[in-house]
Design a protein around this motif. Sequence first.
Motif, short mmCIF file in Angstrom:
data_model
loop_
_atom_site.label_atom_id
_atom_site.label_comp_id
_atom_site.label_asym_id
_atom_site.label_seq_id
_atom_site.Cartn_x
_atom_site.Cartn_y
_atom_site.Cartn_z
N PHE A 26 -1.35 0.81 -5.10
CA PHE A 26 -2.78 0.77 -4.81
C PHE A 26 -2.94 0.38 -3.34
CE2 PHE A 26 -3.37 -0.38 -9.46
CZ PHE A 26 -3.85 0.88 -9.81
N LEU A 27 -3.73 1.16 -2.64
CA LEU A 27 -3.92 0.99 -1.20
C LEU A 27 -5.40 0.77 -0.94
CD1 LEU A 27 -2.46 1.30 1.63
CD2 LEU A 27 -3.16 3.70 1.52
N SER A 28 -5.75 -0.42 -0.51
CA SER A 28 -7.15 -0.73 -0.20
C SER A 28 -7.32 -0.79 1.31
CB SER A 28 -7.54 -2.08 -0.82
OG SER A 28 -8.87 -2.40 -0.51
N THR A 29 -8.34 -0.06 1.81
CA THR A 29 -8.60 -0.06 3.25
C THR A 29 -10.07 -0.39 3.50
OG1 THR A 29 -9.34 2.23 3.61
CG2 THR A 29 -6.97 1.87 3.38
N THR A 30 -10.44 -0.42 4.75
CA THR A 30 -11.82 -0.73 5.09
C THR A 30 -12.77 0.42 4.77
OG1 THR A 30 -11.29 -0.02 7.36
CG2 THR A 30 -11.26 -2.39 6.90
N THR A 31 -12.24 1.58 4.39
CA THR A 31 -13.11 2.71 4.02
C THR A 31 -13.14 2.99 2.53
OG1 THR A 31 -11.39 4.41 4.27
CG2 THR A 31 -12.65 3.80 6.25
N GLY A 32 -12.23 2.41 1.76
CA GLY A 32 -12.25 2.69 0.33
C GLY A 32 -10.97 2.32 -0.37
N GLU A 33 -10.83 2.81 -1.62
CA GLU A 33 -9.69 2.50 -2.47
C GLU A 33 -8.89 3.80 -2.69
OE1 GLU A 33 -9.01 -0.61 -3.44
OE2 GLU A 33 -10.81 -1.24 -2.30
N TYR A 34 -7.58 3.68 -2.52
CA TYR A 34 -6.71 4.86 -2.59
C TYR A 34 -5.44 4.53 -3.37
CZ TYR A 34 -9.77 6.09 1.27
OH TYR A 34 -10.89 6.33 2.05
N VAL A 35 -4.67 5.59 -3.65
CA VAL A 35 -3.34 5.44 -4.24
C VAL A 35 -2.34 6.13 -3.32
CG1 VAL A 35 -1.83 5.99 -6.18
CG2 VAL A 35 -4.20 5.28 -6.61
N LEU A 36 -1.31 5.39 -2.92
CA LEU A 36 -0.22 5.93 -2.12
C LEU A 36 0.93 6.28 -3.05
CD1 LEU A 36 1.56 6.43 0.43
CD2 LEU A 36 2.00 3.95 0.43
N THR A 37 1.43 7.51 -2.98
CA THR A 37 2.53 7.96 -3.81
C THR A 37 3.68 8.43 -2.95
OG1 THR A 37 1.05 8.66 -5.60
CG2 THR A 37 3.26 9.59 -5.60
N LEU A 38 4.89 7.93 -3.25
CA LEU A 38 6.12 8.46 -2.69
C LEU A 38 6.83 9.21 -3.81
CD1 LEU A 38 5.41 5.90 -0.89
CD2 LEU A 38 7.85 5.88 -0.32
N PHE A 39 7.19 10.45 -3.55
CA PHE A 39 7.71 11.33 -4.59
C PHE A 39 9.22 11.21 -4.67
CE2 PHE A 39 3.68 12.98 -3.15
CZ PHE A 39 2.99 13.09 -4.34
N GLU A 40 9.72 10.77 -5.82
CA GLU A 40 11.14 10.52 -6.01
C GLU A 40 11.86 11.72 -6.61
OE1 GLU A 40 12.35 7.82 -4.88
OE2 GLU A 40 10.60 6.52 -4.66
N ARG A 41 11.15 12.58 -7.31
CA ARG A 41 11.77 13.72 -8.01
C ARG A 41 11.39 15.04 -7.36
NH1 ARG A 41 9.80 17.04 -12.17
NH2 ARG A 41 7.87 15.84 -12.14
N LEU A 42 10.12 15.19 -7.04
CA LEU A 42 9.63 16.45 -6.50
C LEU A 42 10.01 16.60 -5.03
CD1 LEU A 42 6.10 16.32 -8.12
CD2 LEU A 42 7.99 17.83 -8.78
N THR A 43 10.32 17.82 -4.63
CA THR A 43 10.68 18.09 -3.25
C THR A 43 9.43 18.44 -2.44
OG1 THR A 43 10.98 20.48 -3.61
CG2 THR A 43 12.87 19.03 -4.08
N HIS A 44 9.58 18.41 -1.14
CA HIS A 44 8.46 18.78 -0.25
C HIS A 44 8.00 20.20 -0.53
CE1 HIS A 44 6.05 19.31 3.36
NE2 HIS A 44 6.14 18.01 3.57
#
Length: 322
Positions: free
Chosen positions: A40-58
């Motif tokens: 969960f990523l909270s910033t001064t503009t809103g609430e977000y979700v940061l995802t790092l992909f462990e299985r899927l490729t670029h």
Amino acid sequence: MAVFTPVDEADARSLLQRFSLGELRSLRGISSGIENTNYFLSTTTGEYVLTLFERLTHAQLPFYIDLMSHLAEHQVPVPHPQATHDGARITELHGKPSAIVTRLPGQCQMQPGAVHNALVGGTLARMHLAGQDFAVNQPNLLGVEWWAKTAPVVAPHLPADAADMLRDEVAAQVAAAATDAQRALPSGPAHCDLFRDNVLFAGTPDAPELGGFIDFYFAGCDTWLFDVAVCINDWSIDHATGEIRADLADAFLTAYAAERPFTDAERAAWPLMLRAAALRFWMSRLFDFYLPRPAQTLTPHDPTHFERVLRLRRAHTPLVLP
């Protein structure tokens, strides 16, 4: 959504410099799930979700990210991927492809009633219809080809009777998938993993509102009936026994059919599709249980639950499509 790759606040601040999302307020890891690293990523503009992909490729990610963008732009309540200053919705962190999406309101409902089933059923149908003109075609990566490949890997870990059932069911599903009738079923982008922990509800307990569908990273182009069967096998059952509850299933299916009526071919395919949905999650849970990856916070799901569900669906299908 386990934490496989640690991310600290300095990492998050550096990443946010590529976006117009304001300054970091807080960062908190999400421990549930088994595939990607999520915060969960909270910033001064809103609430977000940061995802790092462990299985899927670029190379695989544009399907998922672009699908969410497409659905969000068609007023389907899903996370909306955010773009960097140069317009990219996929970036990189710690050598892993990553994305930031909007955080939807609400919480999961782990004991859904008929009203929750109806909300999910109607929204799923609208999601399917909204995806009809989505241009990218990527198959369900954990579909029938994966079942055929994975069955020999997990079968040696099972008692003889369970291994025999696994092999028999995979053979039945492979044969069905090769028929013209199944290939002609209505299909398109599907969530393929719309369990209770992937839907958020806002509102009040007496008057819930759908906050949205999350975690699209198992999505793929498949028959829409498979998507419905996945939901019925989770949303509309007695979880102690795996038996389908008619009141919950009727609410889900009626709401879905009000948006997109089922075809006669789907009605004929329904019993086998309920089995397919149970098989998919039995196999993936077996794989995660016996061949786990290391993670900081990872609790594999119990595979015996969907073994029980599959046995029930093979014995009897207690409902028909409206």
